[in-house]
Design a protein around this motif. Structure first.
Motif, PDB file in Angstrom:
ATOM      1  N   PRO A 352     -17.511  52.015  47.119  1.00  0.00           N
ATOM      2  CA  PRO A 352     -17.363  51.722  45.688  1.00  0.00           C
ATOM      3  C   PRO A 352     -15.987  51.185  45.302  1.00  0.00           C
ATOM      4  CG  PRO A 352     -18.338  53.892  46.052  1.00  0.00           C
ATOM      5  CD  PRO A 352     -17.802  53.433  47.369  1.00  0.00           C
ATOM      6  N   ASN A 353     -15.036  51.193  46.222  1.00  0.00           N
ATOM      7  CA  ASN A 353     -13.693  50.683  45.925  1.00  0.00           C
ATOM      8  C   ASN A 353     -13.395  49.382  46.655  1.00  0.00           C
ATOM      9  OD1 ASN A 353     -12.775  52.845  44.178  1.00  0.00           O
ATOM     10  ND2 ASN A 353     -12.733  54.132  46.005  1.00  0.00           N
ATOM     11  N   PHE A 354     -14.429  48.647  47.001  1.00  0.00           N
ATOM     12  CA  PHE A 354     -14.261  47.394  47.725  1.00  0.00           C
ATOM     13  C   PHE A 354     -13.870  46.300  46.728  1.00  0.00           C
ATOM     14  CE2 PHE A 354     -15.792  45.517  51.913  1.00  0.00           C
ATOM     15  CZ  PHE A 354     -15.102  44.318  51.732  1.00  0.00           C
ATOM     16  N   LEU A 355     -12.576  46.059  46.640  1.00  0.00           N
ATOM     17  CA  LEU A 355     -12.044  45.111  45.669  1.00  0.00           C
ATOM     18  C   LEU A 355     -12.694  43.742  45.763  1.00  0.00           C
ATOM     19  CD1 LEU A 355      -9.752  44.336  43.600  1.00  0.00           C
ATOM     20  CD2 LEU A 355      -8.348  43.797  45.595  1.00  0.00           C
ATOM     21  N   TYR A 356     -12.746  43.188  46.997  1.00  0.00           N
ATOM     22  CA  TYR A 356     -13.275  41.845  47.175  1.00  0.00           C
ATOM     23  C   TYR A 356     -14.724  41.740  46.723  1.00  0.00           C
ATOM     24  CZ  TYR A 356      -9.183  40.658  50.063  1.00  0.00           C
ATOM     25  OH  TYR A 356      -7.914  40.408  50.513  1.00  0.00           O
ATOM     26  N   ALA A 357     -15.502  42.785  46.967  1.00  0.00           N
ATOM     27  CA  ALA A 357     -16.916  42.713  46.619  1.00  0.00           C
ATOM     28  C   ALA A 357     -17.109  42.614  45.110  1.00  0.00           C
ATOM     29  CB  ALA A 357     -17.664  43.913  47.190  1.00  0.00           C
ATOM     30  N   TYR A 358     -16.308  43.348  44.335  1.00  0.00           N
ATOM     31  CA  TYR A 358     -16.391  43.203  42.881  1.00  0.00           C
ATOM     32  C   TYR A 358     -16.049  41.775  42.469  1.00  0.00           C
ATOM     33  CZ  TYR A 358     -16.897  48.236  42.013  1.00  0.00           C
ATOM     34  OH  TYR A 358     -17.369  49.522  41.960  1.00  0.00           O
ATOM     35  N   ASN A 359     -14.971  41.262  43.044  1.00  0.00           N
ATOM     36  CA  ASN A 359     -14.563  39.908  42.679  1.00  0.00           C
ATOM     37  C   ASN A 359     -15.610  38.875  43.077  1.00  0.00           C
ATOM     38  OD1 ASN A 359     -12.007  38.338  41.700  1.00  0.00           O
ATOM     39  ND2 ASN A 359     -12.704  37.238  43.508  1.00  0.00           N
ATOM     40  N   ASN A 360     -16.136  39.018  44.298  1.00  0.00           N
ATOM     41  CA  ASN A 360     -17.136  38.065  44.767  1.00  0.00           C
ATOM     42  C   ASN A 360     -18.423  38.138  43.953  1.00  0.00           C
ATOM     43  OD1 ASN A 360     -15.364  37.196  46.711  1.00  0.00           O
ATOM     44  ND2 ASN A 360     -16.243  38.437  48.342  1.00  0.00           N
ATOM     45  N   ARG A 361     -18.810  39.360  43.588  1.00  0.00           N
ATOM     46  CA  ARG A 361     -20.019  39.492  42.767  1.00  0.00           C
ATOM     47  C   ARG A 361     -19.804  38.884  41.396  1.00  0.00           C
ATOM     48  NH1 ARG A 361     -22.919  45.284  41.947  1.00  0.00           N
ATOM     49  NH2 ARG A 361     -21.207  45.564  40.463  1.00  0.00           N
ATOM     50  N   GLY A 362     -18.582  39.050  40.888  1.00  0.00           N
ATOM     51  CA  GLY A 362     -18.278  38.419  39.614  1.00  0.00           C
ATOM     52  C   GLY A 362     -18.384  36.910  39.677  1.00  0.00           C
ATOM     53  N   ILE A 363     -17.891  36.322  40.763  1.00  0.00           N
ATOM     54  CA  ILE A 363     -17.992  34.866  40.933  1.00  0.00           C
ATOM     55  C   ILE A 363     -19.452  34.425  40.979  1.00  0.00           C
ATOM     56  CG2 ILE A 363     -17.542  32.977  42.549  1.00  0.00           C
ATOM     57  CD1 ILE A 363     -14.968  34.457  43.345  1.00  0.00           C
ATOM     58  N   ALA A 364     -20.258  35.169  41.751  1.00  0.00           N
ATOM     59  CA  ALA A 364     -21.673  34.816  41.856  1.00  0.00           C
ATOM     60  C   ALA A 364     -22.371  34.955  40.511  1.00  0.00           C
ATOM     61  CB  ALA A 364     -22.353  35.685  42.913  1.00  0.00           C
ATOM     62  N   ARG A 365     -22.048  36.012  39.769  1.00  0.00           N
ATOM     63  CA  ARG A 365     -22.672  36.203  38.463  1.00  0.00           C
ATOM     64  C   ARG A 365     -22.246  35.123  37.472  1.00  0.00           C
ATOM     65  NH1 ARG A 365     -22.533  42.915  38.239  1.00  0.00           N
ATOM     66  NH2 ARG A 365     -24.710  43.164  38.962  1.00  0.00           N
ATOM     67  N   ASN A 366     -21.013  34.662  37.584  1.00  0.00           N
ATOM     68  CA  ASN A 366     -20.610  33.525  36.766  1.00  0.00           C
ATOM     69  C   ASN A 366     -21.496  32.318  37.048  1.00  0.00           C
ATOM     70  OD1 ASN A 366     -18.561  34.359  35.042  1.00  0.00           O
ATOM     71  ND2 ASN A 366     -16.928  33.979  36.527  1.00  0.00           N
ATOM     72  N   SER A 367     -21.783  32.096  38.329  1.00  0.00           N
ATOM     73  CA  SER A 367     -22.628  30.961  38.715  1.00  0.00           C
ATOM     74  C   SER A 367     -24.047  31.109  38.196  1.00  0.00           C
ATOM     75  CB  SER A 367     -22.651  30.805  40.236  1.00  0.00           C
ATOM     76  OG  SER A 367     -21.360  30.529  40.731  1.00  0.00           O
ATOM     77  N   LEU A 368     -24.467  32.362  37.951  1.00  0.00           N
ATOM     78  CA  LEU A 368     -25.803  32.625  37.419  1.00  0.00           C
ATOM     79  C   LEU A 368     -25.793  32.720  35.893  1.00  0.00           C
ATOM     80  CD1 LEU A 368     -26.891  35.325  40.044  1.00  0.00           C
ATOM     81  CD2 LEU A 368     -27.872  33.020  39.798  1.00  0.00           C
ATOM     82  N   ASP A 369     -24.670  32.340  35.280  1.00  0.00           N
ATOM     83  CA  ASP A 369     -24.491  32.416  33.828  1.00  0.00           C
ATOM     84  C   ASP A 369     -24.628  33.832  33.288  1.00  0.00           C
ATOM     85  OD1 ASP A 369     -23.961  29.696  33.490  1.00  0.00           O
ATOM     86  OD2 ASP A 369     -26.105  29.211  33.471  1.00  0.00           O
ATOM     87  N   ASP A 370     -24.387  34.823  34.126  1.00  0.00           N
ATOM     88  CA  ASP A 370     -24.380  36.224  33.695  1.00  0.00           C
ATOM     89  C   ASP A 370     -22.923  36.640  33.487  1.00  0.00           C
ATOM     90  OD1 ASP A 370     -24.896  38.855  33.142  1.00  0.00           O
ATOM     91  OD2 ASP A 370     -25.740  39.341  35.119  1.00  0.00           O
ATOM     92  N   SER A 371     -22.308  36.034  32.481  1.00  0.00           N
ATOM     93  CA  SER A 371     -20.863  36.192  32.297  1.00  0.00           C
ATOM     94  C   SER A 371     -20.461  37.606  31.904  1.00  0.00           C
ATOM     95  CB  SER A 371     -20.363  35.199  31.242  1.00  0.00           C
ATOM     96  OG  SER A 371     -20.629  33.872  31.655  1.00  0.00           O
ATOM     97  N   GLN A 372     -21.275  38.283  31.117  1.00  0.00           N
ATOM     98  CA  GLN A 372     -20.924  39.650  30.714  1.00  0.00           C
ATOM     99  C   GLN A 372     -20.876  40.588  31.912  1.00  0.00           C
ATOM    100  OE1 GLN A 372     -19.750  40.607  28.009  1.00  0.00           O
ATOM    101  NE2 GLN A 372     -20.451  39.252  26.368  1.00  0.00           N
ATOM    102  N   SER A 373     -21.870  40.481  32.804  1.00  0.00           N
ATOM    103  CA  SER A 373     -21.860  41.302  34.021  1.00  0.00           C
ATOM    104  C   SER A 373     -20.689  40.913  34.920  1.00  0.00           C
ATOM    105  CB  SER A 373     -23.180  41.134  34.784  1.00  0.00           C
ATOM    106  OG  SER A 373     -24.266  41.630  34.035  1.00  0.00           O
ATOM    107  N   ALA A 374     -20.375  39.614  34.941  1.00  0.00           N
ATOM    108  CA  ALA A 374     -19.230  39.151  35.724  1.00  0.00           C
ATOM    109  C   ALA A 374     -17.944  39.774  35.209  1.00  0.00           C
ATOM    110  CB  ALA A 374     -19.150  37.633  35.668  1.00  0.00           C
ATOM    111  N   ILE A 375     -17.784  39.817  33.878  1.00  0.00           N
ATOM    112  CA  ILE A 375     -16.593  40.430  33.289  1.00  0.00           C
ATOM    113  C   ILE A 375     -16.484  41.890  33.710  1.00  0.00           C
ATOM    114  CG2 ILE A 375     -15.580  41.207  31.106  1.00  0.00           C
ATOM    115  CD1 ILE A 375     -16.549  38.549  29.892  1.00  0.00           C
ATOM    116  N   ALA A 376     -17.611  42.609  33.716  1.00  0.00           N
ATOM    117  CA  ALA A 376     -17.603  44.013  34.150  1.00  0.00           C
ATOM    118  C   ALA A 376     -17.124  44.133  35.590  1.00  0.00           C
ATOM    119  CB  ALA A 376     -19.006  44.611  34.003  1.00  0.00           C
ATOM    120  N   ASP A 377     -17.544  43.190  36.450  1.00  0.00           N
ATOM    121  CA  ASP A 377     -17.097  43.213  37.845  1.00  0.00           C
ATOM    122  C   ASP A 377     -15.600  42.932  37.961  1.00  0.00           C
ATOM    123  OD1 ASP A 377     -19.377  43.924  39.246  1.00  0.00           O
ATOM    124  OD2 ASP A 377     -20.115  41.874  39.353  1.00  0.00           O
TER     125      ASP A 377
END
Length: 508
Positions: A352-377
């Motif tokens: 749960p403390n994998f920094l890169y995974a949060y950042n990478n998931r945020g990037i992917a969610r941005n690409s899916l236009d899920d910006s609010q979830s990306a911001i949470a990541d």
């Protein structure tokens, strides 16, 4: 004119006697941590810092072992001991070992300091526990030198070392400044000296100019047995005789693995793949070789080949968080953003403390236009590391996609305050400034992005559009043509075609 279509995705060891047998018991991580802290010193100079480990006491004189490159140049050094005392280094006491990246030095003190217990590095086989201690250098993200202690695993112990004596490989998280620090086993014994950090944490994709965060686990250290065999040449006797050097009867998988990692770091990905493949042939369960071969394939654009390697590694260890993260990157590069999000989510269930995974998931969610979830990541990433520039940059994209240009500019600016050598935040800020009517400010940002990365196609696109808006039609066409050619070279055929169409419109 809508311009973010081409830019935003890119930023983003038969008799009976009464003697009791000696049982070697592993220490807990916290116990090893106390040992490490007591023997580790900071080596400081005006031009930076490094780390050392106390290996001998003779009266009031203490001997410190470090990496040679830490004190390669004669300068004014201070040794800072665990109690915070500072001792000036007499450079005349420095003795550099031949052909290896090791050196010893001395300081004098009336205080009593702990001396490292020497272990047998030949016992540090693949999969055994490794701890590394040291002092990361001050950076924009690290405001002061703070002692750091990390745990991990040995991934290779080669019989045939690389240049400068490096033969130990481990997957600990290390940072610049920790060179010269101790590598300890689970008994708190010194088995190596850390010298080189993992250089593959961050790779820039050659396909879409985005930043990918991966782990190769390729940190390098010099085995303590190497030092023991050479110590007499430096006039140092720590009272431990080195074991007989092992004789290689056949190549070890570790030898090919370490050679592969060296080639990887030098950008010879095809050579690395060949060596990783040999290591796997000799050891079909060599998990780290599968992982790192996947990274090499990723860098060559063979994303499906990378996924195949990660799948094989996950059959060996289905609870390896790094593997899911890396597979997510490859899936994302193939356009499977949802599959990538699933893999990053699996990563975070394991760690749960994998920094890169949060950042990478945020990037992917941005690409899916899920910006609010990306911001949470990105917010979660910033909770783990408040000075993580890339998370600010990613969140800036999220705010931009949500239409909040001012918040986007604030985040891009904060990313650049932390690390002014990142091209994407400059380009992102340039986009937002353009949208707010600041065309000249936008061009300034695009220029800065191109100063850092002259092949950053999105910055040419943005600057071209801004130039056109300011009436510089020829400059605009030149920038857009450069962006188109770069996209074609990088395999972004859709963007290439869109830019060609835009150029045609401007020429009318």
């Amino acid at each position: 004119m809508k311009l973010n279509y081409a830019i935003v995705p890119a930023i983003i060891g038969v008799s009976i006697t009464l003697v009791q047998p000696q049982i070697v018991v592993a220490l807990s991580s916290s116990e090893v941590g106390k040992v490490a802290k007591a023997i580790t010193v900071l080596i400081e100079t005006q031009n930076g810092s490094g780390t050392g480990v106390i290996i001998q006491q003779n009266g009031k004189t203490y001997t410190v072992l470090t990496a040679k490159h830490v004190i390669e140049t004669q300068a004014k050094y201070e040794i800072v001991t665990p109690d915070g005392q500072r001792y000036p280094l007499d450079y005349n006491t420095v003795k550099k070992l031949p052909e290896v990246d090791l050196a010893v030095m001395q300081f004098t003190s009336n205080q009593s300091y702990t001396v490292a217990k020497i272990g047998n590095s030949d016992d540090s086989a693949e999969g055994t526990t490794a701890y590394v201690a040291g002092f990361p250098q001050v950076t924009a993200a690290i405001s002061s030198t703070i002692y750091n202690f990390t745990d991990g695993r040995i991934t290779a112990n080669a019989l045939k070392p690389l240049r400068d004596g490096y033969a130990l490989v481990y997957n600990n998280n290390t940072l610049p400044g920790m060179s010269g620090g101790p590598v300890l086993n689970d008994r708190g014994e010194l088995v190596g000296v850390h010298g080189r950090a993992d250089e593959a944490d961050i790779e820039t994709s050659k396909i879409n100019s985005t930043v990918a965060y991966v782990k190769s686990g390729f940190n390098l250290g010099i085995p303590i047995n190497t030092f023991l065999r050479l110590s007499s040449q430096a006039g140092v006797d720590v009272g431990v005789s080195p074991p007989t050097a092992p004789v290689a009867t056949a190549p070890k998988p570790d030898d090919f693995y370490i050679q592969a990692g060296d080639k990887y770091d030098r950008g010879d990905f095809k050579g690395a793949i060949a060596n990783y493949t040999t290591a796997i042939r000799l050891n079909p369960n060599y998990l780290n070789a599968y992982n790192n071969r996947g990274l090499a394939r990723y860098n060559l654009g063979d994303f499906q080949g990378a996924i195949d390697d990660y799948n094989r590694a996950l059959k060996i260890n289905p609870k390896d968080a790094d593997l899911y993260n890396n597979r997510g990157l490859a899936r994302s590069a193939l356009g499977d953003k949802k599959g990538a999000v699933d893999d990053y989510t699996l990563t975070l269930k394991i760690n749960p403390n994998f920094l890169y995974a949060y950042n990478n998931r945020g990037i992917a969610r941005n690409s899916l236009d899920d910006s609010q979830s990306a911001i949470a990541d990105f917010n979660q990433a910033l909770k783990i590391n408040p000075n993580y520039a890339q998370a600010y940059a990613g969140r800036g994209i999220s705010y931009y996609q949500l239409g909040d240009k001012n918040k986007a500019i604030a985040d891009f600016t904060e990313a650049l305050r932390i690390n002014s050598n990142l091209a994407p935040p400059y380009a992102g800020r340039g986009i937002a400034r353009f949208d707010l009517g600041d065309k000249k400010g936008a061009i300034t940002d695009f220029n800065q992005a191109l100063r850092i990365n002259p092949n950053f196609a999105p910055a040419y696109t943005g600057r071209g559009i801004a130039r056109f808006a300011l009436g510089d039609k020829q400059g605009a066409i030149a920038d857009l043509r450069k962006a188109a050619n770069l996209n074609l070279e990088q395999g972004n055929t859709d963007d290439y075609q869109q830019l060609l169409e835009l150029i045609k419109k401007l020429q009318q």
